[in-house]
Design an enzyme around this catalytic site. Sequence first.
Site, short mmCIF file in Angstrom:
data_model
loop_
_atom_site.label_atom_id
_atom_site.label_comp_id
_atom_site.label_asym_id
_atom_site.label_seq_id
_atom_site.Cartn_x
_atom_site.Cartn_y
_atom_site.Cartn_z
N LYS A 171 0.88 -1.01 -0.17
CA LYS A 171 0.11 0.55 -0.49
C LYS A 171 0.21 1.29 0.29
O LYS A 171 1.99 1.15 0.21
CB LYS A 171 -0.41 0.11 0.84
N ARG A 193 -10.20 -11.45 2.40
CA ARG A 193 -11.34 -12.14 1.56
C ARG A 193 -10.36 -13.64 1.80
O ARG A 193 -11.20 -15.09 1.74
CB ARG A 193 -11.87 -12.06 0.45
N1 BES Z 1 -8.14 -3.72 4.22
C1 BES Z 1 -8.21 -3.16 2.66
C2 BES Z 1 -9.75 -2.46 2.75
C3 BES Z 1 -9.62 -1.68 3.58
C4 BES Z 1 -9.83 -0.36 3.10
C5 BES Z 1 -9.97 -1.12 5.08
C6 BES Z 1 -9.42 1.60 3.21
C7 BES Z 1 -9.61 -0.01 5.37
C8 BES Z 1 -10.25 1.33 4.92
C9 BES Z 1 -8.39 -4.90 2.02
O1 BES Z 1 -7.12 -5.10 2.58
C10 BES Z 1 -7.40 -3.76 1.17
O2 BES Z 1 -6.72 -3.93 0.60
N2 BES Z 1 -7.95 -3.81 -0.37
C11 BES Z 1 -8.40 -3.54 -1.70
C12 BES Z 1 -8.57 -5.02 -2.49
C13 BES Z 1 -8.10 -4.27 -4.16
C14 BES Z 1 -6.92 -4.87 -4.03
C15 BES Z 1 -9.13 -5.41 -5.11
C16 BES Z 1 -8.81 -2.11 -2.32
O3 BES Z 1 -9.88 -1.63 -1.54
O4 BES Z 1 -8.20 -1.91 -2.26
MN MN Z 2 -5.85 -5.42 1.87
#
Ligand code: BES
Ligand code: MN
Length: 500
Positions: free
Chosen positions: A276, A350
């Site tokens: 990230k 997931r």
């Molecule tokens: N934990 C994150 C989602 C999230 C984002 C929670 C902001 C709280 C605040 C999750 O694991 C994630 O990174 N999801 C990705 C999925 C994508 C890579 C398909 C996302 O939402 O960008």
């Molecule tokens: Mn994630």
Amino acid sequence: MSAKPTIQFSSLDMPGSGVLVLLAGDGGALPASVPADAAGPLQKVLTVAKFKGRSLSVVESMAPAGSPFDRIVVVGTKGEGAFGEEDWLKLGGTIFSKLKGAETVCVWTEGAAASASATDVATIGLGLLLRAYKFDRYKTKKAKPGEEEEQSETAMTVTLATADPDAARAAFAASEAVAEGVAMARDLVNEPTNVLTTTDYADRIAALADLGLEIEILDEAKMRELKMLALLGVAQGSPMPPRLCIMRWNGGTEGDAPIAFVGKGVVFDTGGVSIKPAAGMEDMKGDMGGSAAVVGLMATLARRSAKVNAIGVVGLVENSVDGLAQRPGDIVTAMSGTTIEVLNTDAEGRLVLADALWYTQERFKPQFMVNLATLTGAIIVALGSEHAGLFSNNDELSARLHAAGLATGEKVWRMPLGAAYDKMIEGKFADIKNVGNGRAAGSITAAQFLQRFVNDVPWAHLDVAGTAMGSPANEYNQSWASGYGVRLLNRLVADHYEAG
Ligand code: BES
Ligand code: MN
Ligand code: ZN
């Protein structure tokens, strides 16, 4: 959580000192039971303030002349008949926000028109407790002089005066259980990851055995034996060992199929190799918010001796990155036998839930499963922090969650599922992939992924990425972590799944 007020109940006996809180109806009308020495001087204050009794509007009178009170706080409840559960909660929270420095407080819950029922009075008490929550254990200094302090450090006793104090006290026992569960969920989410590691988290869950919950904790070896390779693949890039924690509350009829709650417990989400960006990454300490709601709920059910058989399952991992971390393109076989291409290591929630859901349905044969997860950023784009995303294969469960959401203010909004979306997660080299196509329908493709692991059990997925943390402060929550889900699911259970 810092000092919380002591809450007690009395009949409608007007106190002779301290802080008095009155509920005013339409036009600022005060209840007839307020004695003349309090009501008289107040009328002028209300008139000067042009107080109309609008819901949750407040007028304060400090040391009113000719009155024995240090302070009188008048809170509007215009149209008390229309006041719902969340309104009483907001009322309690609003009252607490006006009690800085007070030691002895009486809330006169008889209104000018209708009065608060025993349940309503208990909900005011819950609002006081939820507003009083503060996560300040790492603040070594008190607020500087002149800085706003939400809560005084002096012990505060709030007496809720009502026509039937025994009934209110009885109803409040359940509210207190809810307050404890919400505070626990908020604490877990607010804690930084260096404190709340996977193993520390599991230890806190193990300690809930004191409440009468049966706790089982699976370690990595056990999960490997069960072939939970989707969950283990996420954990492999972190020195923190994964844990799968199972909480059982057997308060229902023996032999009745349990209801089950499953939570995403990623104690920190760096994104893994698909790392990230730095900005805002600190919020990912809250990526276990779904699991925190499950833990808080199970503690609540135990504390109030709910007449239900319930299971809570949480998968605890850190999604970190080192030389052993899984790579984009890796293929893992989940416990169900489904093969998964991990195209983005940041779509890790997931993967954790795939094995947690499959395990839960296979072992416990539940009536239904509700899972909670801070699963996608896309749900924040879609719904902000007003609603959690609801995805479900069952209309009845969806309707019940929707109604519980409206009652408690922990609202949900149903989103679609369907074959066309399911097609978007078909794999090139394996059965499925852990991302959809680009950014299209990101929250839905995540839900489709989960649905592959529920095996036709009635199921609902709540995407709480926008509601578990970072929502704006409100009347009954001033903390970063909201504890979202505990009150919602406790209401769901109380309304539909308890015997007798
Ligand atoms: N934990 C994150 C989602 C999230 C984002 C929670 C902001 C709280 C605040 C999750 O694991 C994630 O990174 N999801 C990705 C999925 C994508 C890579 C398909 C996302 O939402 O960008
Ligand atoms: Mn994630
Ligand atoms: Zn995540």
